[in-house]
Design a protein around this motif. Sequence first.
Motif, PDB file in Angstrom:
ATOM      1  N   GLN A  63       5.908 -10.272  15.626  1.00  0.00           N
ATOM      2  CA  GLN A  63       7.086  -9.664  16.275  1.00  0.00           C
ATOM      3  C   GLN A  63       6.762  -9.198  17.693  1.00  0.00           C
ATOM      4  OE1 GLN A  63       7.787 -10.805  12.989  1.00  0.00           O
ATOM      5  NE2 GLN A  63       6.815  -8.842  12.485  1.00  0.00           N
ATOM      6  N   GLN A  81      20.602 -10.885  10.336  1.00  0.00           N
ATOM      7  CA  GLN A  81      20.302 -11.631  11.556  1.00  0.00           C
ATOM      8  C   GLN A  81      18.924 -11.264  12.087  1.00  0.00           C
ATOM      9  OE1 GLN A  81      24.093 -10.657  13.743  1.00  0.00           O
ATOM     10  NE2 GLN A  81      23.984 -12.825  14.286  1.00  0.00           N
ATOM     11  N   LYS A  82      18.136 -12.279  12.337  1.00  0.00           N
ATOM     12  CA  LYS A  82      16.829 -12.060  12.937  1.00  0.00           C
ATOM     13  C   LYS A  82      16.966 -11.986  14.454  1.00  0.00           C
ATOM     14  CE  LYS A  82      14.279 -14.404   9.268  1.00  0.00           C
ATOM     15  NZ  LYS A  82      13.293 -15.478   8.933  1.00  0.00           N
ATOM     16  N   ASP A 271      14.647 -10.854   5.097  1.00  0.00           N
ATOM     17  CA  ASP A 271      13.476 -11.140   5.930  1.00  0.00           C
ATOM     18  C   ASP A 271      13.572 -10.456   7.288  1.00  0.00           C
ATOM     19  OD1 ASP A 271      12.418 -12.718   3.941  1.00  0.00           O
ATOM     20  OD2 ASP A 271      13.221 -14.594   4.766  1.00  0.00           O
ATOM     21  N   ALA A 272      14.784 -10.317   7.798  1.00  0.00           N
ATOM     22  CA  ALA A 272      14.963  -9.629   9.086  1.00  0.00           C
ATOM     23  C   ALA A 272      14.518  -8.175   8.987  1.00  0.00           C
ATOM     24  CB  ALA A 272      16.428  -9.713   9.522  1.00  0.00           C
ATOM     25  N   GLN A 275      10.690  -7.979   8.838  1.00  0.00           N
ATOM     26  CA  GLN A 275      10.064  -8.165  10.144  1.00  0.00           C
ATOM     27  C   GLN A 275      10.233  -6.930  11.030  1.00  0.00           C
ATOM     28  OE1 GLN A 275      11.761 -11.752  11.749  1.00  0.00           O
ATOM     29  NE2 GLN A 275      10.789 -13.093  10.228  1.00  0.00           N
ATOM     30  N   ARG A 276      11.388  -6.306  10.972  1.00  0.00           N
ATOM     31  CA  ARG A 276      11.622  -5.122  11.816  1.00  0.00           C
ATOM     32  C   ARG A 276      10.754  -3.951  11.379  1.00  0.00           C
ATOM     33  NH1 ARG A 276      18.127  -6.042  11.292  1.00  0.00           N
ATOM     34  NH2 ARG A 276      18.247  -7.823  12.741  1.00  0.00           N
TER      35      ARG A 276
END
Length: 307
Positions: A63, A81-82, A271-272, A275-276
């Motif tokens: 990231q 939303q990624k 998954d977003a 990752q965040r």
Amino acid sequence: MTTDTADTADVNRLATPPTFQSVSLTRRVKNGVATALVTLAFLIAVVPLVWVLITVIQRGFPQILDAGWWQKSLSGLTQRQKGGGVYHAIYGTLVQSLVCGVISVPIGLFLGIYLVEYGKRSRLAKTVTFMVDILTGVPSIVAALFIYALWVTTLGLHRSAFAVSLALVLLMVPVVVRTTEEMLKIVPDELREASYALGIPKWKTIVKIVVPTAMSGILTGIMLALARVMGETAPVLILVGYAPFINYNMFDGNMASLPLLMTVERNNPTDAGFQRIWGAAITLVLIITLFSLLATLLSRWLAPKTK
């Protein structure tokens, strides 16, 4: 001559340290056991730390390689939303912590100077020391609830980032006081006495000699205290709401921070969200590491020069 030679031999024998072979077996065993226990304690402390760092780096490193991570916010993005970034959360973390530092450092510095240089055995100094000891052990959620009761319930003001900074002040002041106090105590009394002997007033001695001598250690403690309050979660959960966009007004509206972002995204199973969370975690670790390195550089630069 014989007596002098014997005395010289005794002195040389006493001055020569014993060799390892001359140490008794019991003492060697105790030394080995103590060394093994200290090494084991070191490994127990270091292994989890290294494990956590490796996990955070593995999951969050992709990231932070994206330039948008540092330049964008999450405004307009849904949970699934990624993309986007944590620019808004970085701003909130730094602003809240720096405002906390601007308030905490003068208070903690002056209290530490008073306790060491003026108070010592007075009743007021004992009371201040007692209160500092209490604040040192106060959980962050208790500090947040106190500010909420004072700021929101009593004064009728809105939840805001400034209220978060006030809660962080309660957590940072005791650390600054203790650091200042300990650094001032290790300043040799000979420096103070030499200054007094030259007719320099006490206040000027403190400002010109005592504080500059201890400043490197004090700054290190301040930076470490800032690094600590940056990661507090309870104050931001109670005293300010989360906003996916940047808010420059500390006294009104919601404001994001890295700990608050991770807490909010914890409820995002996509998954977003994954990752965040890990990206925010490694970003916070990088910021705290940067502050720690800055503290080390400042302490070396401000350390008293021996030549």
